[in-house]
Design an enzyme around this catalytic site. Sequence first.
Site, PDB file in Angstrom:
ATOM      1  N   TYR A 160     -15.678 -14.554  41.374  1.00 14.06           N
ATOM      2  CA  TYR A 160     -15.695 -15.946  40.916  1.00 14.06           C
ATOM      3  C   TYR A 160     -16.539 -16.082  39.655  1.00 14.06           C
ATOM      4  CZ  TYR A 160     -16.615 -20.943  40.833  1.00 14.06           C
ATOM      5  OH  TYR A 160     -16.723 -22.255  40.439  1.00 14.06           O
ATOM      6  N   TRP A 188     -16.603 -18.188  35.357  1.00 11.65           N
ATOM      7  CA  TRP A 188     -15.855 -18.658  34.194  1.00 11.65           C
ATOM      8  C   TRP A 188     -15.418 -17.516  33.296  1.00 11.65           C
ATOM      9  CZ3 TRP A 188     -15.729 -23.815  31.612  1.00 11.65           C
ATOM     10  CH2 TRP A 188     -15.914 -24.857  32.523  1.00 11.65           C
TER      11      TRP A 188
END
Length: 779
Positions: free
Chosen positions: A112, A114
Amino acid sequence: MPAEPATFTLSHWGVHEVQGATGNELRLTPWADDPDPGTIGLDLGSPAVDALRVRKPSFRQGWLAERALSRARRGQEAFVELPWSEAVGIVAEELARVIRERGNAAIYGGSYGWASAGRFHHAQSHLHRFLNTIGGHVQSRDSYSHGAGSVIMPRIVGPMDELLAEHTDWGTLAEATDLFVAFGGLPLRNTRMSGGGAGRHMVRAALDRMRARGTRLVNISPIRQDIDGAADWIPIRPGTDAALILALIHVLISEGLHDRGFLQSHCVGFDQVRNQVLGLSEGPARTPQWAEAITGVPAGTTVELARRMAAGRTLVNASWSLQRQSHGEQNYWAVVTLAAVLGQIGLPGGGFGLGYGCLNSIGNDAGTASGLRVPQGSNPVRDFIPVARLSDMLLNPGASFRYDGGTHRYPAIALVYWAGGNPFHHHQDLHRLIAAWTRPETIVVHEQYWTATAKAADIVLPASTTLERDDIGYAPGEGQLVAMRRVRHPVGEARSDFEIFAALAGAMGQAAAYTDGRDAGQWLRHMYAAFRASAPALAALPDFARFWQAGRLDLPLPRRPRVLLGAFRADPDAAPLPTPSGKVELHAASIAGLALADCPGQASWLEPAEWLGAPAAATWPIHLLSQEPRNRLHSQLDHGAASQAGKIKGREPLLMNAGDARTRGIADGDLVRVFNARGAFLAAARLGADILPGVAAIATGAWFDPVTWDPANPLERHGNPNVVTLDAGASEFTQATVAQSCLVQVERFREAAPAIRAFDLPDFVAQDSRTRPSPHDGA
């Protein structure tokens, strides 16, 4: 002669122009057409930022010698740098061993985070594509950002991502909204970025237009600055928003200000809501006086606000932080219920929002289109976890958990593969995560910098940055394409994730399946061609060569003024919602039937696990809020100039009420210890009057810097709040993060300030100092 076209790159914080791109000497400046640019990321590629780069494939010394027998020493040992040819063979060999002995369901590839901007070089997509190519992996669902909303909203109105994409645009709000009520605030700091890359930053100007037309903004938050600029401030105890909303509904119903027609034609379950708030079914009436005892908001303020909301066009917004707390899904359900009772859902300037002020793209009317994604293939492994249950999975293999109405089991994970994220930033209760991190046999990480996650891995493969590879920049809702040309050589021996996985796939006999026979340049042309063909209007885009030469393009799509759920409002039969009833579900039989004690069938206020009204507040009397930082995105570039400029003597600032500080002998700028039974961290006090007494706030993202990598570590030195946050699910229904439900104590730190080591490189030892076990030793 015509001017040379500008060279652009794209980050989550915006478009940057590249100046002087010769070799590794370059300078980034804000895009000239951005009306409100920022400074984050402008030093990407600077010597100071590059100093922390991972330069060669690096293997923890103990893992090379003892494999899993050394896993308790993660984060504490030196690394051995190996050549790529050897590194690829070792990683491929270890993956093959785990698959052979444990199966693909023993590999966790949640990864997980960005990652970096750029549609092709998206680390998580390539990780999933690679793992699916070699037989699959355990994956994660939802997000830390709005995990509770993602699970609850499809049962009430519709999928969260679709709702966010269709939020009423700012121009319509400026023309029609009389009152904008922001639960959790509307902070501009969050709008500095968009996932995939912000274009023109426009939220500040949108709020200015709204104020100029006479829109009144109401900030319901413990912190006045959660709305930048003029706004009415209603301070509220953290974790009690649902109680205030139910009291607002009580006023609207008891004074006959609710919209009976809309509730009858567009909603189901209003009778249950009415009976609850009036005290006719269970518990006390949810009056303003009842709510005052919970929220601290005066009853008269609640009555006045309810009447103001009914008197004009009102938009009710909830920030993402509102559902990152114990029972956080109830806040979103309550906001939708309040908007339904007002009867303004689907009207221009009215209804609800679930993310205004959270990203630049939300409310943007720029044309958008889907596409420009790396196909990840099919994952044969059905096991998964809700993303915030990482430690639970590692610590409790085989244990059952409930989620979204079903019962599942945590898989037994032998290998964690992480690319493009930093769990020692975004996960809660980091001491618990340290303990969980010792359970897998092997941890592989792709990283650009020596973050805490990299230092705690067994194998660290150096990844290139956006400046060191060709890519296409695009973010839905931002209305542009950016030709992200490579403008410098990779630092050290860094490779793109695609190159790393292509080499691994080749070593495992799956090169063709992973690459589809294309190199990175061919993939860019393939993706661009598919994007052009995905919608008639996009056929007007130039061919790839001209796009690449131009450097940046606005999409040839019309602007998108829109009203969230406008079509449903106009004709609920012709445009039903994707809920069981086709209507707004104020009471959801599908949830009520689960009989969950922590997630009833309609919006409710349930006492949080930790809040200022709990008995535990006698010991831990300060409610700690952790916020998105102003000077970085999460933990990205914490060692960069923008982030460092926001620190006090190198540590993260802790905003405290001046009265709370005075009673503790704390002065502005003092070093303080923030602690509870889970851990402790150091921060620098920043005092003010515009934060509710009993509340403190700190930005997330300070690189984790424990005194020791032991689960019993006494202190984190840098200011990472997730040392003290609670690692538990919001409810058995959503299993989302509850970072905002956190009680602590704060005291002045009177010892000598320990040196910050977050930005130190790990130790390295020579290659010939290692020993080589057989591949399965210690497994």
